[in-house]
Enzyme design. Sequence first.
Site, PDB file in Angstrom:
ATOM      1  N   GLU A 163      40.470  17.300 -17.895  1.00  0.00           N
ATOM      2  CA  GLU A 163      40.039  16.555 -16.688  1.00  0.00           C
ATOM      3  C   GLU A 163      41.336  16.535 -15.890  1.00  0.00           C
ATOM      4  O   GLU A 163      41.201  16.120 -14.565  1.00  0.00           O
ATOM      5  CB  GLU A 163      39.167  15.390 -16.942  1.00  0.00           C
ATOM      6  CG  GLU A 163      38.121  15.589 -17.414  1.00  0.00           C
ATOM      7  CD  GLU A 163      36.797  14.614 -17.153  1.00  0.00           C
ATOM      8  OE1 GLU A 163      35.994  14.801 -16.686  1.00  0.00           O
ATOM      9  OE2 GLU A 163      36.916  13.485 -17.738  1.00  0.00           O
ATOM     10  N   HIS A 222      39.072  12.214 -24.959  1.00  0.00           N
ATOM     11  CA  HIS A 222      39.014  10.922 -24.549  1.00  0.00           C
ATOM     12  C   HIS A 222      38.925   9.860 -25.650  1.00  0.00           C
ATOM     13  O   HIS A 222      37.749  10.144 -26.391  1.00  0.00           O
ATOM     14  CB  HIS A 222      38.307  10.587 -23.331  1.00  0.00           C
ATOM     15  CG  HIS A 222      38.707  11.305 -22.072  1.00  0.00           C
ATOM     16  ND1 HIS A 222      37.964  11.505 -21.120  1.00  0.00           N
ATOM     17  CD2 HIS A 222      39.944  11.757 -21.869  1.00  0.00           C
ATOM     18  CE1 HIS A 222      38.383  12.294 -20.309  1.00  0.00           C
ATOM     19  NE2 HIS A 222      39.861  12.497 -20.483  1.00  0.00           N
ATOM     20  N   THR A 240      35.344   8.856 -15.763  1.00  0.00           N
ATOM     21  CA  THR A 240      35.124  10.124 -15.154  1.00  0.00           C
ATOM     22  C   THR A 240      33.893  10.692 -14.941  1.00  0.00           C
ATOM     23  O   THR A 240      33.239  11.592 -14.574  1.00  0.00           O
ATOM     24  CB  THR A 240      36.114  11.363 -15.675  1.00  0.00           C
ATOM     25  OG1 THR A 240      35.738  11.269 -16.932  1.00  0.00           O
ATOM     26  CG2 THR A 240      37.447  10.866 -15.382  1.00  0.00           C
ATOM     27  N   THR A 241      32.895   9.818 -15.377  1.00  0.00           N
ATOM     28  CA  THR A 241      31.507   9.905 -15.443  1.00  0.00           C
ATOM     29  C   THR A 241      30.876   8.887 -14.871  1.00  0.00           C
ATOM     30  O   THR A 241      31.407   7.756 -14.957  1.00  0.00           O
ATOM     31  CB  THR A 241      30.940  10.267 -16.960  1.00  0.00           C
ATOM     32  OG1 THR A 241      31.430   9.185 -17.950  1.00  0.00           O
ATOM     33  CG2 THR A 241      31.757  11.302 -17.705  1.00  0.00           C
ATOM     34  N   HIS A 260      35.740  16.798 -23.153  1.00  0.00           N
ATOM     35  CA  HIS A 260      35.584  17.715 -21.958  1.00  0.00           C
ATOM     36  C   HIS A 260      36.243  19.108 -22.145  1.00  0.00           C
ATOM     37  O   HIS A 260      37.507  19.356 -22.495  1.00  0.00           O
ATOM     38  CB  HIS A 260      36.368  17.160 -20.504  1.00  0.00           C
ATOM     39  CG  HIS A 260      35.871  15.643 -20.622  1.00  0.00           C
ATOM     40  ND1 HIS A 260      34.583  15.576 -19.721  1.00  0.00           N
ATOM     41  CD2 HIS A 260      35.993  14.520 -20.986  1.00  0.00           C
ATOM     42  CE1 HIS A 260      34.277  14.195 -19.726  1.00  0.00           C
ATOM     43  NE2 HIS A 260      35.360  13.570 -20.513  1.00  0.00           N
ATOM     44  N   HIS A 272      35.102  11.331 -27.028  1.00  0.00           N
ATOM     45  CA  HIS A 272      34.239  12.409 -26.375  1.00  0.00           C
ATOM     46  C   HIS A 272      35.330  13.417 -25.638  1.00  0.00           C
ATOM     47  O   HIS A 272      36.610  13.150 -25.797  1.00  0.00           O
ATOM     48  CB  HIS A 272      33.221  12.064 -25.401  1.00  0.00           C
ATOM     49  CG  HIS A 272      34.033  11.225 -24.006  1.00  0.00           C
ATOM     50  ND1 HIS A 272      34.177   9.804 -23.781  1.00  0.00           N
ATOM     51  CD2 HIS A 272      34.431  11.992 -22.968  1.00  0.00           C
ATOM     52  CE1 HIS A 272      34.539   9.621 -22.659  1.00  0.00           C
ATOM     53  NE2 HIS A 272      34.952  10.703 -22.228  1.00  0.00           N
ATOM     54  N   HIS A 323      25.769  16.478 -21.959  1.00  0.00           N
ATOM     55  CA  HIS A 323      26.990  16.467 -21.144  1.00  0.00           C
ATOM     56  C   HIS A 323      28.351  16.607 -21.747  1.00  0.00           C
ATOM     57  O   HIS A 323      29.196  17.057 -21.128  1.00  0.00           O
ATOM     58  CB  HIS A 323      26.698  15.242 -20.201  1.00  0.00           C
ATOM     59  CG  HIS A 323      25.473  14.910 -19.502  1.00  0.00           C
ATOM     60  ND1 HIS A 323      25.417  15.524 -18.340  1.00  0.00           N
ATOM     61  CD2 HIS A 323      24.560  14.162 -19.797  1.00  0.00           C
ATOM     62  CE1 HIS A 323      24.250  15.215 -17.933  1.00  0.00           C
ATOM     63  NE2 HIS A 323      23.511  14.251 -18.783  1.00  0.00           N
TER      64      HIS A 323
END
Length: 251
Positions: A74, A87, A170-171, A64, A62, A24
């Site tokens: 995001e 993040h 957000t996850t 995105h 992590h 992910h």
Amino acid sequence: MPAIDMIGYHNLLPHPLKILNNGHTVSITIPKLNATELKNGEFMPYVRGGKLPGEFEVEGIHFHWGDKNNRGAEHVVNDIRYTMEMHIVHRNKKYATLAEALDYADGAAVLGFFFNLDEDEGPGLTTICHHLHLIPDASNEINLNVTFSLSSLINTVDVDKFYTYKGSLTTPPCSEAVTWVLYPDPIPISPKQISRFRQLLDTQDGALVDNYRHLQPLGNRLVFMRIGNNRHTNVDHLSNQIDYRKWDWFH
């Protein structure tokens, strides 16, 4: 509003760092050192100030990113969606673990940084990008044989200027436990660097791209902005003036 104080961000992170493709995202896990493992004067990096309700110790990093250069981040700032968002996740020091902290409204703080496509490479990403080919598939994980400081990732950013609001992860499980701090000045990322992220595979053996949450409505949520005046945190004043319980959550 005081600035965010980044304590220990210039220190090298504990070794060994783990980098994981979990299908992910790409995450970097920072090993936890207890009091007996820390040398004299050493400590885990942490943040305080702004509207943070306490001191928050770093947990991990992590990313995105998108399949195209005009998406991936995001958050959207002034109708701009950047190519990638990083993040840096922190846990409130008063909780023993991040899992425990996410059960509480003041449990976590996430510092978000944007990356914008540029001709030049982002020097802070060099170490990470050089190891991405070693984790091509979901569940691949390796120990990095080098370490770096958090400040090296963000050394081009004006950290005196930021947005902050109360929101959620957000996850999954999307816990309403996060104080977000977003820095609008983007960090450069080269086409070669972003292509290394896009070459990774997800859990279905497809390209690991567009791993960002859909934009959520603002609703009645309050977003605060600090434009920067070099006024750093007076910790005693902060503890006396901010009552986190009065800063209401909005869903």
